[in-house]
Design a protein around this motif. Structure first.
Motif, mmCIF file in Angstrom:
data_model
loop_
_atom_site.group_PDB
_atom_site.id
_atom_site.type_symbol
_atom_site.label_atom_id
_atom_site.label_comp_id
_atom_site.label_asym_id
_atom_site.label_seq_id
_atom_site.Cartn_x
_atom_site.Cartn_y
_atom_site.Cartn_z
ATOM 1 N N LEU A 46 0.800 -1.227 0.000
ATOM 2 C CA LEU A 46 0.000 0.000 0.000
ATOM 3 C C LEU A 46 0.839 1.288 0.000
ATOM 4 O O LEU A 46 0.530 2.212 -0.763
ATOM 5 C CB LEU A 46 -0.964 -0.013 1.188
ATOM 6 C CG LEU A 46 -1.905 1.197 1.316
ATOM 7 C CD1 LEU A 46 -2.772 1.339 0.068
ATOM 8 C CD2 LEU A 46 -2.771 1.059 2.569
ATOM 9 N N PRO A 47 1.903 1.406 0.810
ATOM 10 C CA PRO A 47 2.673 2.669 0.810
ATOM 11 C C PRO A 47 3.280 3.024 -0.545
ATOM 12 O O PRO A 47 3.565 4.193 -0.809
ATOM 13 C CB PRO A 47 3.776 2.410 1.848
ATOM 14 C CG PRO A 47 3.223 1.330 2.723
ATOM 15 C CD PRO A 47 2.407 0.467 1.828
ATOM 16 N N PHE A 48 3.474 2.010 -1.408
ATOM 17 C CA PHE A 48 4.106 2.260 -2.701
ATOM 18 C C PHE A 48 3.120 2.747 -3.764
ATOM 19 O O PHE A 48 3.542 3.187 -4.835
ATOM 20 C CB PHE A 48 4.780 0.976 -3.210
ATOM 21 C CG PHE A 48 5.873 0.466 -2.320
ATOM 22 C CD1 PHE A 48 7.154 0.985 -2.396
ATOM 23 C CD2 PHE A 48 5.616 -0.536 -1.390
ATOM 24 C CE1 PHE A 48 8.165 0.513 -1.570
ATOM 25 C CE2 PHE A 48 6.617 -1.016 -0.559
ATOM 26 C CZ PHE A 48 7.896 -0.482 -0.643
ATOM 27 N N ILE A 174 -1.928 -4.814 -8.939
ATOM 28 C CA ILE A 174 -1.477 -5.901 -8.073
ATOM 29 C C ILE A 174 -2.003 -5.706 -6.658
ATOM 30 O O ILE A 174 -2.504 -6.647 -6.024
ATOM 31 C CB ILE A 174 0.067 -5.978 -8.083
ATOM 32 C CG1 ILE A 174 0.551 -6.500 -9.425
ATOM 33 C CG2 ILE A 174 0.569 -6.883 -6.962
ATOM 34 C CD1 ILE A 174 2.041 -6.395 -9.616
ATOM 35 N N TYR A 175 -1.902 -4.465 -6.146
ATOM 36 C CA TYR A 175 -2.386 -4.197 -4.785
ATOM 37 C C TYR A 175 -3.869 -4.537 -4.648
ATOM 38 O O TYR A 175 -4.275 -5.238 -3.711
ATOM 39 C CB TYR A 175 -2.148 -2.730 -4.414
ATOM 40 C CG TYR A 175 -2.969 -2.307 -3.216
ATOM 41 C CD1 TYR A 175 -2.601 -2.690 -1.928
ATOM 42 C CD2 TYR A 175 -4.157 -1.578 -3.376
ATOM 43 C CE1 TYR A 175 -3.368 -2.344 -0.834
ATOM 44 C CE2 TYR A 175 -4.928 -1.231 -2.274
ATOM 45 C CZ TYR A 175 -4.528 -1.610 -1.012
ATOM 46 O OH TYR A 175 -5.300 -1.283 0.071
ATOM 47 N N SER A 216 4.779 -10.128 -1.484
ATOM 48 C CA SER A 216 4.955 -8.682 -1.614
ATOM 49 C C SER A 216 6.192 -8.319 -2.441
ATOM 50 O O SER A 216 6.100 -7.614 -3.454
ATOM 51 C CB SER A 216 5.043 -8.027 -0.236
ATOM 52 O OG SER A 216 3.847 -8.217 0.479
ATOM 53 N N ILE A 217 7.363 -8.800 -2.013
ATOM 54 C CA ILE A 217 8.600 -8.452 -2.708
ATOM 55 C C ILE A 217 8.629 -9.071 -4.099
ATOM 56 O O ILE A 217 9.069 -8.451 -5.070
ATOM 57 C CB ILE A 217 9.822 -8.904 -1.878
ATOM 58 C CG1 ILE A 217 9.846 -8.163 -0.539
ATOM 59 C CG2 ILE A 217 11.114 -8.652 -2.646
ATOM 60 C CD1 ILE A 217 10.976 -8.578 0.380
ATOM 61 N N ARG A 218 8.112 -10.299 -4.216
ATOM 62 C CA ARG A 218 8.088 -10.961 -5.517
ATOM 63 C C ARG A 218 7.273 -10.158 -6.527
ATOM 64 O O ARG A 218 7.722 -9.899 -7.650
ATOM 65 C CB ARG A 218 7.521 -12.372 -5.361
ATOM 66 C CG ARG A 218 7.280 -13.099 -6.694
ATOM 67 C CD ARG A 218 5.800 -13.255 -6.956
ATOM 68 N NE ARG A 218 5.510 -13.929 -8.206
ATOM 69 C CZ ARG A 218 4.729 -14.983 -8.304
ATOM 70 N NH1 ARG A 218 4.179 -15.489 -7.213
ATOM 71 N NH2 ARG A 218 4.462 -15.491 -9.477
ATOM 72 N N SER A 223 6.579 -6.537 -11.132
ATOM 73 C CA SER A 223 5.965 -5.368 -11.768
ATOM 74 C C SER A 223 7.019 -4.388 -12.269
ATOM 75 O O SER A 223 6.906 -3.839 -13.367
ATOM 76 C CB SER A 223 5.014 -4.665 -10.793
ATOM 77 O OG SER A 223 5.705 -4.172 -9.660
ATOM 78 N N VAL A 224 8.077 -4.175 -11.471
ATOM 79 C CA VAL A 224 9.160 -3.280 -11.888
ATOM 80 C C VAL A 224 9.893 -3.862 -13.098
ATOM 81 O O VAL A 224 10.209 -3.149 -14.064
ATOM 82 C CB VAL A 224 10.152 -3.046 -10.723
ATOM 83 C CG1 VAL A 224 11.384 -2.286 -11.213
ATOM 84 C CG2 VAL A 224 9.476 -2.262 -9.607
#
Length: 281
Positions: A46-48, A174-175, A216-218, A223-224
């Motif tokens: 969420l913060p991103f 994604i979120y 989350s990190i995956r 996405s990046v």
């Protein structure tokens, strides 16, 4: 090469996610695991992306959440298959067939005829599937049917998700989809199950790994990476996921893989490689 590295890391974390999921559901019901994993993972992301979320209109939100419902179905079938299978690597290779099934699914839903690469890769994938699943004669195990159904559901999710992300940023999509999976799964658990489980340090550790690292990190890496790499290159890299799962399953879970199943996995990998390479032309 930064984008390619992000995608390779994403496939490795996805492979770790297979192992972590198998170990977690030995102590937590699969439905509760999926609910809590995806609900927590969505809030980590969420913060991103919260600023972008506030700029969405209601139609965009509902469209993405609708795609998230398809993802929920696929994941619920997948976690059930993981809970009953004795071969994670086998399931990973069956799940990778979603890439081959997707063009056929698009043909059914949107009348988009598959390209030449699909028709070349499909019979190869079928041969690989037969080698992988019919090692014990003409008998397909329940887990294999479930993995195949989940793969088909993921192919439906893939083609609808591709249309949604044309108007919504990938990380925002994604979120919202992770939040949808977590929320719907929690509602399902509350309505249908009496939750009884006993936590231990091993389950807690692998739950943290699956939620923070493998989800989350995956998805953040994925996405990046997909944003900065051509889609054909991204697709080629993403087929590494079942390879990592095979290696990790053998080394961490002591899985024994018969020669015929290894051959079937290799043929499926070949079909995916041919499909991606021919699609680039």
């Amino acid at each position: 090469m930064r984008g390619e590295i992000h995608l390779v890391l994403a496939t490795l974390l996805a492979g770790i996610g297979w192992i972590a999921s198998k170990l977690v559901i030995t102590g937590i019901p699969g439905d509760l695991f999926i609910a809590s994993r995806f609900f927590i993972a969505s809030f980590i992301l969420l913060p991103f992306c919260y600023k972008s979320i506030l700029r969405l209109n209601a139609r965009q939100v509902w469209s993405v959440c609708g795609v998230g419902l398809m993802l929920t179905l696929g994941i619920q079938v997948w976690i059930y298959a993981v809970s009953i299978t004795n071969s994670l690597s086998e399931g990973a290779f069956i799940m990778s067939l979603a890439m081959i099934i997707a063009p056929f699914t698009a043909w059914i839903f949107f009348r988009e005829r598959p390209n030449r690469a699909f028709w070349i890769a499909l019979p190869i994938a079928i041969i690989g599937m037969m080698l992988l699943t019919l090692a014990n004669g003409w008998q397909v195990e329940s887990s294999q049917w479930c993995f195949l159904l989940s793969s088909a559901l993921f192919s439906v999710h893939f083609i609808f998700n591709k249309r949604v992300t044309n108007t919504v940023k990938p990380l925002v999509s994604i979120y919202l989809q992770l939040l949808t999976v977590g929320s719907v799964s929690f509602i399902y658990v509350l309505l249908t199950q009496e939750i009884e489980y006993e936590l231990n340090n091993t389950v807690i550790f692998w739950f943290i790994v699956s939620t923070l690292i493998a989800t989350s990190i995956r998805y953040l890496f994925q996405s990046v990476g997909q944003f900065s790499v051509k889609i054909e290159t991204a697709a080629l890299i993403m087929i590494l996921e079942p390879i990592w799962t095979l290696l990790l399953s053998i080394s961490m879970l002591g899985e024994e893989v018969k020669l015929q199943k290894l051959l079937g996995a290799a043929v499926i990998f070949l079909s995916l490689f041919i499909y991606v390479k021919l699609s680039r032309r």
